[in-house]
Scaffold this active site. Sequence first.
Site, PDB file in Angstrom:
ATOM      1  CG  HIS A  25      -9.771 130.811 125.319  1.00 33.52           C
ATOM      2  ND1 HIS A  25      -9.734 129.946 126.382  1.00 33.52           N
ATOM      3  CD2 HIS A  25     -10.653 131.771 125.654  1.00 33.52           C
ATOM      4  CE1 HIS A  25     -10.563 130.375 127.331  1.00 33.52           C
ATOM      5  NE2 HIS A  25     -11.144 131.469 126.905  1.00 33.52           N
ATOM      6  CB  CYS A  82      -5.151 126.160 129.163  1.00 29.21           C
ATOM      7  SG  CYS A  82      -5.839 125.994 127.520  1.00 29.21           S
ATOM      8  CD  GLU A 137     -13.215 134.020 128.333  1.00 26.00           C
ATOM      9  OE1 GLU A 137     -12.670 132.981 128.718  1.00 26.00           O
ATOM     10  OE2 GLU A 137     -14.397 134.321 128.641  1.00 26.00           O
TER      11      GLU A 137
HETATM   12  O1  SUG Z   1     -12.804 128.183 129.985  1.00 24.31           O
HETATM   13  N1  SUG Z   1     -12.803 124.760 130.613  1.00 24.31           N
HETATM   14  C1  SUG Z   1     -12.051 125.976 130.362  1.00 24.31           C
HETATM   15  C2  SUG Z   1     -10.795 125.696 129.583  1.00 24.31           C
HETATM   16  C3  SUG Z   1      -9.902 126.898 129.500  1.00 24.31           C
HETATM   17  C4  SUG Z   1      -8.787 126.714 128.550  1.00 24.31           C
HETATM   18  N2  SUG Z   1      -7.965 127.834 128.543  1.00 24.31           N
HETATM   19  C5  SUG Z   1      -7.297 128.311 127.467  1.00 24.31           C
HETATM   20  N3  SUG Z   1      -7.588 127.917 126.256  1.00 24.31           N
HETATM   21  N4  SUG Z   1      -6.398 129.204 127.669  1.00 24.31           N
HETATM   22  C6  SUG Z   1     -12.910 127.012 129.666  1.00 24.31           C
HETATM   23  O2  SUG Z   1     -13.689 126.634 128.762  1.00 24.31           O
HETATM   24  C7  SUG Z   1     -14.581 123.455 131.637  1.00 24.31           C
HETATM   25  C8  SUG Z   1     -15.188 123.293 133.019  1.00 24.31           C
HETATM   26  C9  SUG Z   1     -16.304 122.291 133.070  1.00 24.31           C
HETATM   27  O3  SUG Z   1     -17.014 122.127 132.084  1.00 24.31           O
HETATM   28  O4  SUG Z   1     -16.484 121.659 134.144  1.00 24.31           O
HETATM   29  C10 SUG Z   1     -13.809 124.741 131.472  1.00 24.31           C
HETATM   30  O5  SUG Z   1     -14.120 125.718 132.129  1.00 24.31           O
END
Ligand code: SUG
Length: 416
Positions: A230, A347, A162
Amino acid sequence: MKLVEINFDGIVGPSHNYAGLSLGNLAATANAGESSYPRAAALQGVAKMRGNMARGLAQGFLLPLPRPNHGLIDALALDEQAPRALLAAAWSASSMWTANAATVSPAPDTADGRCHLTAANLVTMLHRSQEWPDTARQLRVAFADSAHFAVHDAVPPAFGDEGAANHMRLCTAHDAPGVEVFVYGRTGGKFPARQHEQASRAVARLHGLTPARTVFVEQNPVAIEAGAFHNDVVAVANGNVLFTHAEAFADQQGAYGAIRDAFPELEVVEVPSEAVSLAEAIKTYLFNAQLLTLPAGEMALVVPEECRESAAVWGWCEGMLAGNGPIRQVIPVDVRQSMANGGGPACLRLRVVADPATVDPRFLLDEAKADLLERVIGAHWPEQIDPADIGSPALARDVVAARGKLLEALDLSCLA
Ligand code: SUG
């Protein structure tokens, strides 16, 4: 050659929506089915970038990926009867969270003296697993200077990766060798562990990191169960400072010890659970902050506005500022549209330590380009998307056209 930290923020794409696609990401699942506001979301992102530029920091950006993704629609033979979540995956604007785009090892850490980037395969979630080929393509344009950069394809999908969200770098100066810390999760809990140890180890090998300056640490399974999908939801590092919740790692003291063995200058700023519970930390995203070194040398923490609304979190921040720790400012920013999908200020950015002169200038931001971004977003990004709109041919046309206008304005139509 002057190495500085450049934050590459993901521009929020015109199809930004709330589909509840990420099991274990509590905000995303709680907001499933809400209406989204892509234009406001993207403008919030530009405002955050402007704020950091005004602080004298180098700022870059990465473009939204092509959506809806017909490759995924075809591969899954999605038709009108297909489950909504599968269709929504092909429409997801999730590439906005560029902390997951790649893992980056700056030149002073690597065997060949180049900055290495490995695109993250993001295999755990379907909607994210489609990102990496387009991400790698974009990174190869932005970091095309092969004397200074090496861009790798993602590691094989047997191991979930990730990207930078599970990676921290500690250093005394950007141009000095640093210590890279990879944080992985162990599978078997209630929620998926999205970063696998073998993916982290493969990335470290690909980048030619020195074993003595590379540390692998296990994420606390309790934190994953509480919604820290994460590691950057519970910890962030910058310079010699590790800002972390007391329950971030499986063996908290062991983690500090292992990092300190490789990096004796380590300064830990730990937030105890009695001051801010894991649940409150995850709700407010206190640790999903940008920990920045300002030009004058002091550190600032750019946190989501939600932190100011929590008595526990804000009280802790005020107490920290009243003391004499290394973090001297706490700056709230409004990224609520992204937050509602579990994406805070950290993020939304990928940190690359490099000489800006070696980066393709089309990906670097200045005030004039920020104006341009705002104009294009204001004119072409949909104001609102309701869940029922996903799949609509009219919206698909608007979303494709909006991205096309952005690429054209930035002279990046090669990424169409
Ligand atoms: O991968 N949300 C992302 C958020 C990513 C956050 N990134 C870090 N923590 N670096 C994920 O879970 C939600 C999309 C949706 O449900 O429509 C989403 O993909």
